[in-house]
Design an enzyme around this catalytic site. Structure first.
Site, PDB file in Angstrom:
ATOM      1  N   ASN A  75       0.808  -1.218   0.000  1.00 16.15           N
ATOM      2  CA  ASN A  75       0.000   0.000   0.000  1.00 16.15           C
ATOM      3  C   ASN A  75       0.840   1.266   0.000  1.00 16.15           C
ATOM      4  O   ASN A  75       1.777   1.404   0.799  1.00 16.15           O
ATOM      5  CB  ASN A  75      -0.904   0.020   1.245  1.00 16.15           C
ATOM      6  CG  ASN A  75      -1.826  -1.172   1.290  1.00 16.15           C
ATOM      7  OD1 ASN A  75      -2.773  -1.262   0.525  1.00 16.15           O
ATOM      8  ND2 ASN A  75      -1.542  -2.106   2.187  1.00 16.15           N
ATOM      9  N   ALA A 134       6.718   5.144   1.950  1.00 18.75           N
ATOM     10  CA  ALA A 134       7.438   4.163   2.761  1.00 18.75           C
ATOM     11  C   ALA A 134       7.633   2.866   1.984  1.00 18.75           C
ATOM     12  O   ALA A 134       6.743   2.407   1.264  1.00 18.75           O
ATOM     13  CB  ALA A 134       6.669   3.890   4.044  1.00 18.75           C
ATOM     14  N   LYS A 381      -9.482 -30.070   3.109  1.00 18.12           N
ATOM     15  CA  LYS A 381     -10.277 -30.432   4.286  1.00 18.12           C
ATOM     16  C   LYS A 381     -10.993 -31.762   4.046  1.00 18.12           C
ATOM     17  O   LYS A 381     -11.043 -32.625   4.932  1.00 18.12           O
ATOM     18  CB  LYS A 381     -11.280 -29.310   4.568  1.00 18.12           C
ATOM     19  CG  LYS A 381     -12.107 -29.460   5.829  1.00 18.12           C
ATOM     20  CD  LYS A 381     -13.026 -28.255   5.980  1.00 18.12           C
ATOM     21  CE  LYS A 381     -13.993 -28.404   7.153  1.00 18.12           C
ATOM     22  NZ  LYS A 381     -13.325 -28.122   8.436  1.00 18.12           N
ATOM     23  N   ASP A 450      -4.450 -17.311   4.074  1.00 16.98           N
ATOM     24  CA  ASP A 450      -4.651 -18.632   4.674  1.00 16.98           C
ATOM     25  C   ASP A 450      -3.776 -19.754   4.120  1.00 16.98           C
ATOM     26  O   ASP A 450      -4.179 -20.909   4.137  1.00 16.98           O
ATOM     27  CB  ASP A 450      -6.122 -19.054   4.530  1.00 16.98           C
ATOM     28  CG  ASP A 450      -7.083 -18.104   5.171  1.00 16.98           C
ATOM     29  OD1 ASP A 450      -6.637 -17.212   5.905  1.00 16.98           O
ATOM     30  OD2 ASP A 450      -8.297 -18.234   4.941  1.00 16.98           O
ATOM     31  N   LEU A 502       9.374 -18.327   6.830  1.00 20.77           N
ATOM     32  CA  LEU A 502       8.199 -18.639   7.657  1.00 20.77           C
ATOM     33  C   LEU A 502       7.022 -17.707   7.328  1.00 20.77           C
ATOM     34  O   LEU A 502       6.622 -16.886   8.155  1.00 20.77           O
ATOM     35  CB  LEU A 502       8.559 -18.545   9.141  1.00 20.77           C
ATOM     36  CG  LEU A 502       9.716 -19.428   9.616  1.00 20.77           C
ATOM     37  CD1 LEU A 502       9.935 -19.255  11.110  1.00 20.77           C
ATOM     38  CD2 LEU A 502       9.489 -20.893   9.281  1.00 20.77           C
ATOM     39  N   ASN A 529      -4.605 -10.525  11.078  1.00 21.11           N
ATOM     40  CA  ASN A 529      -5.534 -11.296  11.896  1.00 21.11           C
ATOM     41  C   ASN A 529      -5.287 -12.781  11.733  1.00 21.11           C
ATOM     42  O   ASN A 529      -4.674 -13.224  10.771  1.00 21.11           O
ATOM     43  CB  ASN A 529      -6.976 -10.978  11.484  1.00 21.11           C
ATOM     44  CG  ASN A 529      -7.282 -11.466  10.075  1.00 21.11           C
ATOM     45  OD1 ASN A 529      -7.576 -12.628   9.871  1.00 21.11           O
ATOM     46  ND2 ASN A 529      -7.187 -10.566   9.093  1.00 21.11           N
ATOM     47  N   GLU A 531      -7.897 -16.295  12.596  1.00 22.90           N
ATOM     48  CA  GLU A 531      -9.106 -16.839  13.185  1.00 22.90           C
ATOM     49  C   GLU A 531      -8.844 -18.261  13.675  1.00 22.90           C
ATOM     50  O   GLU A 531      -8.701 -18.499  14.867  1.00 22.90           O
ATOM     51  CB  GLU A 531     -10.223 -16.810  12.128  1.00 22.90           C
ATOM     52  CG  GLU A 531     -11.585 -17.216  12.633  1.00 22.90           C
ATOM     53  CD  GLU A 531     -12.635 -17.011  11.552  1.00 22.90           C
ATOM     54  OE1 GLU A 531     -13.540 -16.190  11.761  1.00 22.90           O
ATOM     55  OE2 GLU A 531     -12.545 -17.673  10.507  1.00 22.90           O
ATOM     56  N   GLU A 535      -6.404 -24.678  12.938  1.00 24.44           N
ATOM     57  CA  GLU A 535      -5.982 -25.097  11.599  1.00 24.44           C
ATOM     58  C   GLU A 535      -4.504 -24.782  11.377  1.00 24.44           C
ATOM     59  O   GLU A 535      -3.828 -25.471  10.604  1.00 24.44           O
ATOM     60  CB  GLU A 535      -6.853 -24.445  10.532  1.00 24.44           C
ATOM     61  CG  GLU A 535      -8.251 -25.053  10.456  1.00 24.44           C
ATOM     62  CD  GLU A 535      -9.101 -24.477   9.340  1.00 24.44           C
ATOM     63  OE1 GLU A 535      -9.542 -25.255   8.474  1.00 24.44           O
ATOM     64  OE2 GLU A 535      -9.343 -23.255   9.341  1.00 24.44           O
ATOM     65  N   TRP A 681     -23.220 -37.039  22.386  1.00 22.02           N
ATOM     66  CA  TRP A 681     -23.121 -37.091  20.930  1.00 22.02           C
ATOM     67  C   TRP A 681     -24.311 -37.830  20.322  1.00 22.02           C
ATOM     68  O   TRP A 681     -24.703 -38.895  20.797  1.00 22.02           O
ATOM     69  CB  TRP A 681     -21.819 -37.774  20.522  1.00 22.02           C
ATOM     70  CG  TRP A 681     -21.676 -37.923  19.025  1.00 22.02           C
ATOM     71  CD1 TRP A 681     -21.515 -36.930  18.129  1.00 22.02           C
ATOM     72  CD2 TRP A 681     -21.697 -39.152  18.289  1.00 22.02           C
ATOM     73  NE1 TRP A 681     -21.422 -37.449  16.854  1.00 22.02           N
ATOM     74  CE2 TRP A 681     -21.527 -38.816  16.927  1.00 22.02           C
ATOM     75  CE3 TRP A 681     -21.831 -40.501  18.640  1.00 22.02           C
ATOM     76  CZ2 TRP A 681     -21.493 -39.780  15.919  1.00 22.02           C
ATOM     77  CZ3 TRP A 681     -21.790 -41.463  17.639  1.00 22.02           C
ATOM     78  CH2 TRP A 681     -21.625 -41.096  16.299  1.00 22.02           C
TER      79      TRP A 681
END
Length: 763
Positions: A75, A134, A381, A450, A502, A529, A531, A535, A681
């Site tokens: 940006n 910058a 998944k 992600d 990393l 962020n 969440e 995972e 369950w």
């Protein structure tokens, strides 16, 4: 499903592939074993965003996406950067520095959001020239250099996580310090070099070289007349305005941080990881008093090596950050072992139920492998879902069905990796240094989101395939594509051109970040962020398994370090199990989304409390036993969920199905209360899209039989677990991914001899 707003240096293989690729059109496929990736998107697929705001030297390196400062490289007008304890921002007017304070915001969910936003900054600007846009000019492991250059002139700034200073150097001229309100100078007689100010109830200090004249231009502006040969300044936020605090900050203000390094070591015999944090400094004048670190709660809590050495603390979004004057510091965390799967159920009144759900799940396995969405996230998944189903068939002795499921998964992965599908494929952006996957979902392309979540599933599944079929995972077949994904999220070599160090992991904060751009939209004002912390854990588990099965000990150790470290950060910053972090005004017991300057109890896609809590639990696998270190918190979290559901229902909200993710919560509860979880369950109830009824029931029956995880007992191998029943009987498990028998020694004296490629269980 995660951030919708939002290794290892195995590059020898990848670099060879890139280097030998023909310099033809960028869209030309590149072979990696039997797989193929591309150097440009296909058809009308969009590519990844550029990261132009880097100096010439940094443009030669892979772009550090998904970091706490990544907003800087994408940006022209970057969002605030949450350095901790200070916040900074680069603007056309100069360099902003602020000490954030808490803001509490009630929500429509009838809870609160806690933020420490970038507000009321001091603006530091050169007087002899106007600073340019910058650019990222350098990176340490938790520090960055920022260049604000204009033609031959430059203002250069260094900031580091936990460090209370911003170090500023000028090519020429003097500096102006503009305040957001009239400031009061204090301790004016203590040191002529120092300008200490109270501004809107907060304390700041600016440390100039000897010979500087401080001039008050107005009630809201000061000018530092710098010596011609000493064009530098360090600006600091102070936790208080006490004389002893100012004296401490003054002593270390002239040791400018020039680099930061993290070193990790996985001690297999002791089942723990040790991390060493060290900063390289340059003394600008005076004695060498070394660096001043700001230790987060996960650094100082129960850390005997820093006990009695900590200085004053800042109130921050991460809890108390304590100052420490030392050349370096260390942390030691337990490594909570795991095994790839648990043994079969031999005796149980519900063994017949298990057989029934296995039949149903086997019939539906192909459909369950991709029941929703089309992206690599959903496919990964779904693949792990079937892999965990395969575990059950294998351990229950149905090898024929196991083999059919194994072939089903291999074929699906090969379809993606082959590059022959026009929609499902992988693309390597050489200019950015990143792997992208198509089809696009969840803003993964536009925001580079992600990667550890998505690719972590693929890596883990491939590793568990390799346990059964090592030839399939060899580098000349499909292993090369897996190592491409590993390199994307877990390159441990610094300064590479192909992939960054990393990508998602923040060594100092101890956890990962999900958004590639460093934060976007209105939430971008609060930094990056993450969440689904669980995972992220799943990804590091994949690295451990792949390292074990391929004999890559460095990769295994890297995965063990990140697994142990992130699980500690989760306990502090998502669950606050020690009560050191969450504000008294925060009404929930867990955090769903963690930002650089904020934490909230909500998801990107729904405010259903079940999914808000569950997103930091799933996927619940045999490596989720780290939750069991605090069984009382498991009970408290689930009790709070019931209260949150009642509030949600009172708002007129309804979820279909009403028991959504009930299997996730049953498995989570079973880590503390196996019998109660099994009773709760519902065999015919909802099934989360990463779960199967077979795997859930097998999990619950296993814990009823073996007891809850006993994390006090360790072993001298990475793949082990210990369980303890209420009657005191322990069950010991160990897995051998190698090619020769091993003897595993547990810390209480128990031993297990484990044949190659097998899971051993104590009698």
């Amino acid at each position: 499903m995660n951030d919708v707003n939002r290794v290892f240096g195995i590059g020898l293989l990848l670099c060879a592939a890139l280097a030998t690729a023909l310099p033809a059109a960028a869209s030309e496929p590149v072979k990696a074993g039997e797989g193929t990736y591309f150097l440009a998107p296909k058809g009308r697929d969009k590519g990844l965003p550029a990261a132009p705001f880097r100096t010439e030297a940094m443009l030669k390196r892979a772009a550090p996406t998904s970091q706490w400062y990544s907003t800087l490289i994408f940006n022209e007008k970057p969002a605030p950067i949450y350095v901790q304890p200070l916040t900074v921002r680069t603007t056309a007017d100069g360099f902003e520095i602020a000490l954030p304070s808490k803001e509490v915001t009630p929500t429509e969910r009838r809870d609160t959001e806690i933020a420490y936003p970038h507000r009321d900054p001091l603006v530091i600007a050169p007087l002899a020239f106007k600073p340019g846009p910058a650019k990222l000019a350098g990176t340490g492991d938790w520090s960055i250099d920022i260049s604000m250059a204009s033609a031959a002139d430059e203002m250069r700034i260094t900031v580091a996580h936990g460090n209370p200073y911003a170090y500023i150097r000028l090519s020429r001229g003097d500096l102006a310090v503009r305040l957001p309100a009239p400031g009061e100078r204090f301790a004016a007689d203590a040191d002529a070099r120092v300008l200490a100010l109270r501004v809107k109830g907060k304390a700041y200090a600016l440390f100039a070289p000897t010979g500087t004249r401080w001039e008050s231009a107005s009630a809201t502006e000061w000018i530092a007349r710098l010596p011609a040969d000493k064009r530098y300044l360090s600006a600091a936020v102070l936790p208080n305005d006490k004389p002893e605090t100012l004296a401490l900050l003054t002593r270390h203000a002239y040791a400018f941080v020039e680099d930061t390094r993290v070193a990790w070591r996985y001690d297999v015999a002791a089942s723990q990881v040790e991390t060493t944090f060290s900063a390289t400094t340059r003394v600008m004048e005076g004695p060498d008093n070394g660096p001043l670190y700001g230790l987060y709660p996960h650094h100082w809590f129960e850390n005997a090596s820093v006990a009695g050495k900590l200085g004053p603390a800042y109130d921050t979004v991460r809890g108390k950050i304590h100052l420490l004057a030392a050349p370096q510091f260390k942390t030691v965390y337990p490594y909570d072992g795991f095994v790839p799967y648990w043994p079969g159920i031999k005796e149980s009144p519900r063994k017949g139920d298990l057989a029934d759900v296995m039949k149903s799940d086997f019939r539906n396995a192909r459909r369950m492998m991709l029941p929703e969405g089309q992206s690599a996230y959903w496919q990964g998944k779904g693949l792990q879902r079937i892999m965990k189903l395969l575990d059950v068939f294998e351990q229950q002795g149905d090898i024929e069905s196991r083999n059919r499921l194994l072939e089903l998964m291999k074929k699906r992965m090969e379809e993606w990796f082959s590059g022959e599908d026009s929609k499902r494929y992988f693309f390597v952006d050489r200019s950015l240094g990143a792997v992208a996957s198509y089809p696009d979902e969840f803003f993964a392309i536009a925001e580079i989101n992600d990667h550890h979540f998505w690719y972590g599933y693929w890596i883990r599944v491939a590793a568990e395939i390799a346990l059964r079929d090592p030839a399939w995972a060899s580098k000349d077949r499909w292993g090369a594509m897996i190592e491409l994904l590993i390199a994307d999220i877990a390159t441990a070599e610094r300064g590479r051109a192909d992939f960054p160090f990393l990508r998602n992991f923040d060594p100092y904060e101890g956890h990962s970040w999900a958004n590639g751009l460093g934060g976007v939209g209105s939430y971008g004002e609060f930094g990056n962020n993450q969440e689904s912390s669980s995972e992220a854990i799943n990804a590091w588990v994949g690295l451990i398994l792949w390292g074990e099965v391929t004999g890559n000990r460095e990769l295994r150790d890297l995965g063990a370090w990140m697994y142990a470290t992130e699980s500690q950060a989760i306990k502090h910053y998502w669950f606050d199990v020690h009560g050191l972090v969450l504000s008294p005004e925060y009404k929930n017991v867990d955090v769903a989304q963690l930002f650089g300057g904020k934490y909230i109890h909500n998801t990107w896609w729904t405010d259903d409390p079940r999914q808000i809590t569950g997103i930091n639990l799933l996927p619940v696998t045999t490596a989720s036993t780290y939750f069991a270190r605090h069984p009382d918190y498991i009970k408290r979290n689930l009790a709070a969920l019931k209260e949150e559901q009642a509030i949600w229902a009172a708002r007129g909200k309804r979820m279909d199905p009403p028991d959504i993710w009930q299997d996730v919560f049953a498995k989570y509860q079973a880590l503390a209360e196996p019998a109660a979880a099994l009773q709760q369950w519902n065999r015919w109830g909802a099934v989360e899209l990463g779960e199967t009824r077979s795997q859930t029931l097998h999990w619950l029956l296993s814990l009823v039989d073996m007891g809850t995880p006993d994390l006090a007992i360790t072993a001298d191998t990475p793949l082990y677990s210990v369980f303890k029943r209420a009657d005191g009987k322990r069950t010991y498990l160990a897995f051998n991914a190698g090619k020769a028998p091993i003897t595993v020694r547990f810390s209480d004296g128990q031993t297990l001899t484990v044949a190659p490629g097998t899971l051993a269980r104590s009698p």
